[in-house]
Motif scaffolding. Sequence first.
Motif, PDB file in Angstrom:
ATOM      1  N   SER A 124       0.835  -1.189   0.000  1.00  0.00           N
ATOM      2  CA  SER A 124       0.000   0.000   0.000  1.00  0.00           C
ATOM      3  C   SER A 124       0.874   1.245   0.000  1.00  0.00           C
ATOM      4  CB  SER A 124      -0.941   0.026   1.213  1.00  0.00           C
ATOM      5  OG  SER A 124      -0.195   0.206   2.406  1.00  0.00           O
ATOM      6  N   GLN A 125       0.399   2.277  -0.673  1.00  0.00           N
ATOM      7  CA  GLN A 125       1.016   3.593  -0.660  1.00  0.00           C
ATOM      8  C   GLN A 125      -0.054   4.592  -0.240  1.00  0.00           C
ATOM      9  OE1 GLN A 125       2.760   4.294  -4.531  1.00  0.00           O
ATOM     10  NE2 GLN A 125       4.614   3.151  -4.057  1.00  0.00           N
ATOM     11  N   LEU A 126       0.114   5.135   0.936  1.00  0.00           N
ATOM     12  CA  LEU A 126      -0.799   6.141   1.467  1.00  0.00           C
ATOM     13  C   LEU A 126      -0.142   7.509   1.319  1.00  0.00           C
ATOM     14  CD1 LEU A 126      -1.872   4.254   4.713  1.00  0.00           C
ATOM     15  CD2 LEU A 126      -2.857   4.095   2.426  1.00  0.00           C
ATOM     16  N   ARG A 127      -0.892   8.488   0.834  1.00  0.00           N
ATOM     17  CA  ARG A 127      -0.261   9.742   0.418  1.00  0.00           C
ATOM     18  C   ARG A 127      -1.055  10.961   0.878  1.00  0.00           C
ATOM     19  NH1 ARG A 127       0.749  10.313  -5.873  1.00  0.00           N
ATOM     20  NH2 ARG A 127       2.123   8.555  -5.364  1.00  0.00           N
ATOM     21  N   TYR A 128      -0.292  12.000   1.222  1.00  0.00           N
ATOM     22  CA  TYR A 128      -0.850  13.341   1.423  1.00  0.00           C
ATOM     23  C   TYR A 128      -0.243  14.256   0.375  1.00  0.00           C
ATOM     24  CZ  TYR A 128      -1.590  18.025   3.214  1.00  0.00           C
ATOM     25  OH  TYR A 128      -1.931  19.347   3.322  1.00  0.00           O
ATOM     26  N   THR A 129      -1.096  15.036  -0.301  1.00  0.00           N
ATOM     27  CA  THR A 129      -0.634  15.929  -1.362  1.00  0.00           C
ATOM     28  C   THR A 129      -1.086  17.348  -1.083  1.00  0.00           C
ATOM     29  OG1 THR A 129      -0.773  14.152  -3.004  1.00  0.00           O
ATOM     30  CG2 THR A 129      -0.661  16.396  -3.837  1.00  0.00           C
ATOM     31  N   GLN A 130      -0.134  18.259  -1.128  1.00  0.00           N
ATOM     32  CA  GLN A 130      -0.423  19.687  -1.069  1.00  0.00           C
ATOM     33  C   GLN A 130      -0.025  20.283  -2.414  1.00  0.00           C
ATOM     34  OE1 GLN A 130      -1.882  21.630   1.544  1.00  0.00           O
ATOM     35  NE2 GLN A 130      -2.032  23.011  -0.208  1.00  0.00           N
ATOM     36  N   SER A 166      -5.591  20.384  -0.853  1.00  0.00           N
ATOM     37  CA  SER A 166      -4.983  19.477   0.119  1.00  0.00           C
ATOM     38  C   SER A 166      -5.788  18.187   0.105  1.00  0.00           C
ATOM     39  CB  SER A 166      -4.999  20.082   1.522  1.00  0.00           C
ATOM     40  OG  SER A 166      -4.347  21.343   1.530  1.00  0.00           O
ATOM     41  N   SER A 167      -5.107  17.061   0.042  1.00  0.00           N
ATOM     42  CA  SER A 167      -5.861  15.809  -0.063  1.00  0.00           C
ATOM     43  C   SER A 167      -5.062  14.638   0.472  1.00  0.00           C
ATOM     44  CB  SER A 167      -6.244  15.538  -1.523  1.00  0.00           C
ATOM     45  OG  SER A 167      -5.089  15.406  -2.328  1.00  0.00           O
ATOM     46  N   PHE A 168      -5.778  13.672   1.047  1.00  0.00           N
ATOM     47  CA  PHE A 168      -5.231  12.373   1.392  1.00  0.00           C
ATOM     48  C   PHE A 168      -5.696  11.377   0.330  1.00  0.00           C
ATOM     49  CE2 PHE A 168      -5.287  14.523   5.498  1.00  0.00           C
ATOM     50  CZ  PHE A 168      -4.031  14.218   6.002  1.00  0.00           C
ATOM     51  N   ASN A 169      -4.878  10.369   0.090  1.00  0.00           N
ATOM     52  CA  ASN A 169      -5.183   9.473  -1.025  1.00  0.00           C
ATOM     53  C   ASN A 169      -4.584   8.095  -0.767  1.00  0.00           C
ATOM     54  OD1 ASN A 169      -4.100   9.042  -4.382  1.00  0.00           O
ATOM     55  ND2 ASN A 169      -6.188   8.902  -3.692  1.00  0.00           N
ATOM     56  N   GLY A 561      -1.250  31.481 -21.241  1.00  0.00           N
ATOM     57  CA  GLY A 561       0.110  31.388 -20.761  1.00  0.00           C
ATOM     58  C   GLY A 561       0.452  29.971 -20.345  1.00  0.00           C
ATOM     59  N   THR A 562       1.429  29.832 -19.493  1.00  0.00           N
ATOM     60  CA  THR A 562       1.908  28.523 -19.054  1.00  0.00           C
ATOM     61  C   THR A 562       1.199  28.089 -17.781  1.00  0.00           C
ATOM     62  OG1 THR A 562       4.080  28.962 -20.022  1.00  0.00           O
ATOM     63  CG2 THR A 562       3.944  27.201 -18.398  1.00  0.00           C
ATOM     64  N   LEU A 563       0.734  26.843 -17.772  1.00  0.00           N
ATOM     65  CA  LEU A 563       0.145  26.269 -16.561  1.00  0.00           C
ATOM     66  C   LEU A 563       1.271  25.806 -15.650  1.00  0.00           C
ATOM     67  CD1 LEU A 563      -2.572  24.010 -18.254  1.00  0.00           C
ATOM     68  CD2 LEU A 563      -2.783  26.405 -17.600  1.00  0.00           C
ATOM     69  N   ILE A 564       1.264  26.286 -14.418  1.00  0.00           N
ATOM     70  CA  ILE A 564       2.336  25.955 -13.474  1.00  0.00           C
ATOM     71  C   ILE A 564       1.734  25.278 -12.254  1.00  0.00           C
ATOM     72  CG2 ILE A 564       4.207  26.840 -12.038  1.00  0.00           C
ATOM     73  CD1 ILE A 564       4.456  29.186 -13.970  1.00  0.00           C
ATOM     74  N   GLU A 565       2.317  24.157 -11.870  1.00  0.00           N
ATOM     75  CA  GLU A 565       1.882  23.440 -10.676  1.00  0.00           C
ATOM     76  C   GLU A 565       3.077  23.131  -9.793  1.00  0.00           C
ATOM     77  OE1 GLU A 565      -0.972  19.827 -10.437  1.00  0.00           O
ATOM     78  OE2 GLU A 565       1.052  18.967 -10.290  1.00  0.00           O
ATOM     79  N   ASN A 566       2.954  23.437  -8.514  1.00  0.00           N
ATOM     80  CA  ASN A 566       3.920  23.034  -7.496  1.00  0.00           C
ATOM     81  C   ASN A 566       3.221  22.104  -6.526  1.00  0.00           C
ATOM     82  OD1 ASN A 566       6.466  24.827  -7.930  1.00  0.00           O
ATOM     83  ND2 ASN A 566       4.750  26.269  -8.081  1.00  0.00           N
ATOM     84  N   ALA A 567       3.804  20.928  -6.318  1.00  0.00           N
ATOM     85  CA  ALA A 567       3.154  19.925  -5.472  1.00  0.00           C
ATOM     86  C   ALA A 567       4.158  19.299  -4.518  1.00  0.00           C
ATOM     87  CB  ALA A 567       2.499  18.841  -6.326  1.00  0.00           C
ATOM     88  N   ILE A 568       3.693  19.059  -3.305  1.00  0.00           N
ATOM     89  CA  ILE A 568       4.478  18.331  -2.304  1.00  0.00           C
ATOM     90  C   ILE A 568       3.693  17.072  -1.951  1.00  0.00           C
ATOM     91  CG2 ILE A 568       5.474  18.363   0.006  1.00  0.00           C
ATOM     92  CD1 ILE A 568       5.690  21.391  -0.237  1.00  0.00           C
ATOM     93  N   ARG A 569       4.340  15.919  -2.126  1.00  0.00           N
ATOM     94  CA  ARG A 569       3.698  14.642  -1.829  1.00  0.00           C
ATOM     95  C   ARG A 569       4.467  13.932  -0.722  1.00  0.00           C
ATOM     96  NH1 ARG A 569       3.200  15.439  -7.400  1.00  0.00           N
ATOM     97  NH2 ARG A 569       1.045  15.189  -8.173  1.00  0.00           N
ATOM     98  N   VAL A 570       3.756  13.589   0.338  1.00  0.00           N
ATOM     99  CA  VAL A 570       4.324  12.814   1.450  1.00  0.00           C
ATOM    100  C   VAL A 570       3.688  11.430   1.385  1.00  0.00           C
ATOM    101  CG1 VAL A 570       4.671  12.669   3.937  1.00  0.00           C
ATOM    102  CG2 VAL A 570       4.561  14.920   2.822  1.00  0.00           C
ATOM    103  N   GLN A 571       4.522  10.432   1.192  1.00  0.00           N
ATOM    104  CA  GLN A 571       3.999   9.089   0.926  1.00  0.00           C
ATOM    105  C   GLN A 571       4.620   8.060   1.857  1.00  0.00           C
ATOM    106  OE1 GLN A 571       3.159   7.573  -3.213  1.00  0.00           O
ATOM    107  NE2 GLN A 571       5.007   6.388  -2.806  1.00  0.00           N
ATOM    108  N   TYR A 572       3.769   7.188   2.365  1.00  0.00           N
ATOM    109  CA  TYR A 572       4.203   6.074   3.210  1.00  0.00           C
ATOM    110  C   TYR A 572       3.915   4.769   2.487  1.00  0.00           C
ATOM    111  CZ  TYR A 572       4.143   2.602   6.976  1.00  0.00           C
ATOM    112  OH  TYR A 572       4.363   1.483   7.737  1.00  0.00           O
ATOM    113  N   GLN A 573       4.926   3.934   2.329  1.00  0.00           N
ATOM    114  CA  GLN A 573       4.763   2.643   1.660  1.00  0.00           C
ATOM    115  C   GLN A 573       5.134   1.511   2.599  1.00  0.00           C
ATOM    116  OE1 GLN A 573       5.838   1.539  -2.558  1.00  0.00           O
ATOM    117  NE2 GLN A 573       7.574   0.540  -1.572  1.00  0.00           N
TER     118      GLN A 573
END
Length: 576
Positions: A124-130, A166-169, A561-573
């Motif tokens: 399993s990979q449990l993740r939090y994404t900001q 902000s999401s858990f997944n 213009g340009t679509l810009i995304e910055n994401a931080i993912r914290v994942q536990y496997q």
Amino acid sequence: MKRLREGLYIFRHQRCAHRLLVGVLIVLAAWLASAGASEAADTGKLVEKDGKYVFVESMDPSLKLLLERSVKSGMITQEEYDQVVKDSEERTQLLSPSFRGWYDRGFNLSMNDNAFFLKIRFRSQLRYTQRFRNDAWRNPGEAKNFPELLGVFGDYRANRSENSSSSFNVRRLRFYFMGHLFDPDFKYYIQMRAETAENAQSPGSLSLFDVNFTYTKLPWANVQFGQYKVYFNRSQINSTASMQFAERALVQDAFTASGLDRRDIGITIMNDEELFPVNYYLGVFNGAGPSFNRLGSFTSEEATVGCPGGQTSGNPFPSPAGCPANQRNLNANTRIDVDRLMYVARLNWNILGRPGYGEGDLAYSETPQLAVGGGYSYNPGVNTSSDNAFVGLDLANLNIRRQLAAFGNGRQLGLGIVDYSTWAADGVFKYRGFSLQGEFYFKNVIRHDKGLPCMNTTCTATAPNNFGNAMGWYVQSGYYLIPRTVELAARYAYWDPDTNSANDLIRQADVSLNWFLNGTYDHQIMVTYSNTQFGTGGYTIGRSAPLPPGSGTVPLDAVGGTLIENAIRVQYQIFF
């Protein structure tokens, strides 16, 4: 004198009887001891115990010593000794259980003297994404590379969102069943999944991911058949369980062998990776993605040739002269190119050592590990839908279209029948915790219809130019700050989805800090930062102005213009 002779006679007979009794007792003791020994070990074999192998004899050592001394003293003959040992071993074998179970990186079950072996694993990979996005994600959003296809007709929708989320997944949830049947050379592998992507519109459900068999009797010609990952390029073969980042780079998804998915149904002939420095892979597949074949792909025929169709409720376009006002375009679903298959070849050379396909140098290699490889795939007759600019007219190939969109190849939608000819080259180096790998991709998109794509149903307007090809590459590197425990990794990826268009490039940069809690990929915490930039230029069928009349007032090709995304993912496997 007579009594003395009688006494000696009795004494001799008693001694013989005594010897006979001792022999019987020894044989009986051996028989009983062998029954007890059978509960603990196989007959004279290497037995695995707590991850170690120890040679265990079927007969108790003290009893064996006693029998050997009995042979030397003449109490029993060598033939009797051999027969006792043979009987003991046979009885041990017969009384031994026909199965055994143990845990070693999975739940293991062996039956019928290893004729059947099963390993069960879970990951399993449990993740939090900001996530933070710029205003261009609100207008116009992303509708060209990753459009959303909704409804029965698969209408195009732009992927738009607010600036932050902000999401858990539960990003990945996998169940594995693997082992061998009849003998260790006939292997099987089954993988089930129950997971959701970060932007999934419905909860994940349990589904079949892999099911295949591999025959390894001939090391130079192993045969694998069923549904599995196509052996095409390094990033496609590698598992998400052994990555340096929380997600693959977008360019790695776009350049799979089929252009649709990493998995397919088919057969591959290859040599043993562990025995030969140069490995080859030759495969033939459906080319339609997992759990699917080309009989599910069709072309929608118009009810009246040359006249636009419509949805069940009516025709969204003004009807040309001589055309019915209301009709559906589905008069028949014609299966075409059903005799086409996908062909894939890969060659890999382990120049130094065997770096394998797992990312990073978790093993902390004491000697340099170096490999280079390349792959080629030819997937003809892919129906990307030829609906003349408005996808709502066409029910055909919704599964194919959704796979193209999910893997970032949405610009190729609406090109009609195309042939994909894809090349890949890769290399990897590992040494003492340091790793460096990269890949280059090129896809030649060959349209069967050589004319300019139509922009409306009557083809009174055409696209400014034909769709080009696709090209991309990435390079990534990592180093273990603490051997087998803490790794720092970085990656940069570049992707041109249409070489004939400008301002459509996709660039991605990632940095990841990984903590391996037990020195393996099985238990880890990963923190990955990603910066992704999408160019909004270029032409796409059904999403570029002018759109067909009645389709709406907001063109999906608006350039913001340009679509810009910055994401931080914290994942536990965790993998056990």
